[in-house]
Design a protein around this motif. Sequence first.
Motif, PDB file in Angstrom:
ATOM      1  N   GLU A   4      -7.427   4.550   1.321  1.00 56.87           N
ATOM      2  CA  GLU A   4      -7.109   5.085   2.646  1.00 56.87           C
ATOM      3  C   GLU A   4      -6.854   3.976   3.642  1.00 56.87           C
ATOM      4  N   GLY A   5      -7.587   2.889   3.519  1.00 53.29           N
ATOM      5  CA  GLY A   5      -7.494   1.809   4.492  1.00 53.29           C
ATOM      6  C   GLY A   5      -6.188   1.054   4.464  1.00 53.29           C
ATOM      7  N   SER A   6      -5.484   1.094   3.324  1.00 47.87           N
ATOM      8  CA  SER A   6      -4.188   0.422   3.224  1.00 47.87           C
ATOM      9  C   SER A   6      -3.213   1.335   2.500  1.00 47.87           C
ATOM     10  N   LYS A   7      -2.233   1.846   3.233  1.00 44.22           N
ATOM     11  CA  LYS A   7      -1.243   2.738   2.617  1.00 44.22           C
ATOM     12  C   LYS A   7      -0.385   1.990   1.604  1.00 44.22           C
TER      13      LYS A   7
ATOM     14  N   ALA B  67       2.224   3.124   9.436  1.00 40.34           N
ATOM     15  CA  ALA B  67       1.478   1.885   9.614  1.00 40.34           C
ATOM     16  C   ALA B  67       0.518   1.739   8.441  1.00 40.34           C
ATOM     17  N   ASP B  68       0.368   0.530   7.939  1.00 40.32           N
ATOM     18  CA  ASP B  68      -0.405   0.323   6.716  1.00 40.32           C
ATOM     19  C   ASP B  68      -1.878   0.669   6.866  1.00 40.32           C
ATOM     20  N   GLY B  69      -2.489   0.293   7.976  1.00 35.47           N
ATOM     21  CA  GLY B  69      -3.935   0.433   8.122  1.00 35.47           C
ATOM     22  C   GLY B  69      -4.355   1.705   8.832  1.00 35.47           C
ATOM     23  N   LEU B  70      -5.659   1.774   9.154  1.00 36.03           N
ATOM     24  CA  LEU B  70      -6.213   2.931   9.844  1.00 36.03           C
ATOM     25  C   LEU B  70      -5.730   2.956  11.283  1.00 36.03           C
ATOM     26  N   ALA B  71      -5.195   4.107  11.687  1.00 36.33           N
ATOM     27  CA  ALA B  71      -4.640   4.227  13.049  1.00 36.33           C
ATOM     28  C   ALA B  71      -5.077   5.539  13.681  1.00 36.33           C
TER      29      ALA B  71
END
Length: 452
Positions: free
Chosen positions: A129-132, A173-177
């Motif tokens: 989840e933290g990095s798509k 966006a790759d990370g948690l947003a």
Amino acid sequence: MLWENSSLHFSGFLVLTCRKRRGFAMLLLMKVLVIGNGGREHAIIWKLAQDRCTPELFCAPGNAGTATLATNLPIAAEDIPALVTWAKINRPDLTVVGPEAPLCAGLTDALEAEGLRVFGPCRAAAALEGSKAFSKEVMDAAGVPTARFHTYTDSAKAIAGLEEFGLPVVIKADGLAAGKGVIIAKTRKEAESALHDILDKRRFGQAGTEVVVESFLEGEEASVFALCDGEHVVLLPAAQDHKRIFDNDEGPNTGGMGAYTPAPVATHEVMLFTKEKIVLPVLQELKRRGIVYRGVLFCGLMIRGKDVQVLEFNCRFGDPETEVVLPSIASDLVPIFSACVDGTLHDELVQLRTESATTIVMAAPGYPGSYPKGLEISGVTEAEAAGCHVFHAGTALRDGRVVTAGGRVLTVTAFGKDLREAVTKAYEGVNQIHFEGAHYRHDIAAKAFKYL
């Protein structure tokens, strides 16, 4: 029969200790710490409180609802040092981590380093989840069906790469947003603007140092929670969330305005495919990389007939799906969670209710934009008396009164012999509850009726 200094263990957890003393059995209750403060965490606490081992419950930081069943702790869910300090002193027998941020920040790793037991994946596993970008790469390596994609760190290269995707195109966006990092661009201009916003203007901060550009998938969404012990998988009933703020899926996206289970779009064949061709291959691919996934894996699916593809993975229970799925479990929760930790998970541990369930989110005025706080809430007792379960999401106690403290304020859950009855009962509960400017969708579960 009472045993001198004997212990009863269930799935590796101390449930109670009995000592012979004047004919009485002295019970040593197990301690369970739940991390988080939303409707999901209230639902987890509510379900745990019904376990036959009657655990002593703590919630950090909790809300007005969890306070009725557990001891709320004034510790933020993201304050890992403070959580670890409390846990080292109080030694909970089990910690259940609700939100994604502490999981992705390594809370499980930090607690396990102190010899504590945690339901929730380690930091490396939570990167699903933290990095798509990591998630898509794992899916690709495991042969899991998902949208075509490319990852970029440079906006010019990303814009040049748009040609192969067509429109609409999905930019993440790759990370948690905080649930805001996914943009569905319908025009080339929107896509270019999104890429500049994320990569150049750093709209989402560090979460936007990399983007995933992927093809747009059509179909009907469903959420499936997979309980995992690293090797074995048990799927919970599929649910369907309603993300848009207004009826007929109009308006901006939210954290979710309601859900129902079981979702008929997720047929028996879809569920079998999800287990055999999605979850198990991902666990095996992670294991090949030296990563063991223990906890719940949230599978966001796009279903179109017999075609099933993964939209996203989350490393925790979803909200508001948790508020219908967990109450649908007839079994005790502690043995299930502990089996995930121990590596002893099996199907017989998870028994399900036969009814349908619906939950409706009551939101503060202005949500998902800015909204006021401190609005007094009434009617919760009346809704519960009518047969609903009311889970607190964004609430607080002020001078003995329950008031609003977030955008999604309450989730009202009801069961019925079928989905129509569950929906009717849930809306009857909603109509009992009042706070200034409250709003909610009126079409929760409408998509399911075409199957019935």
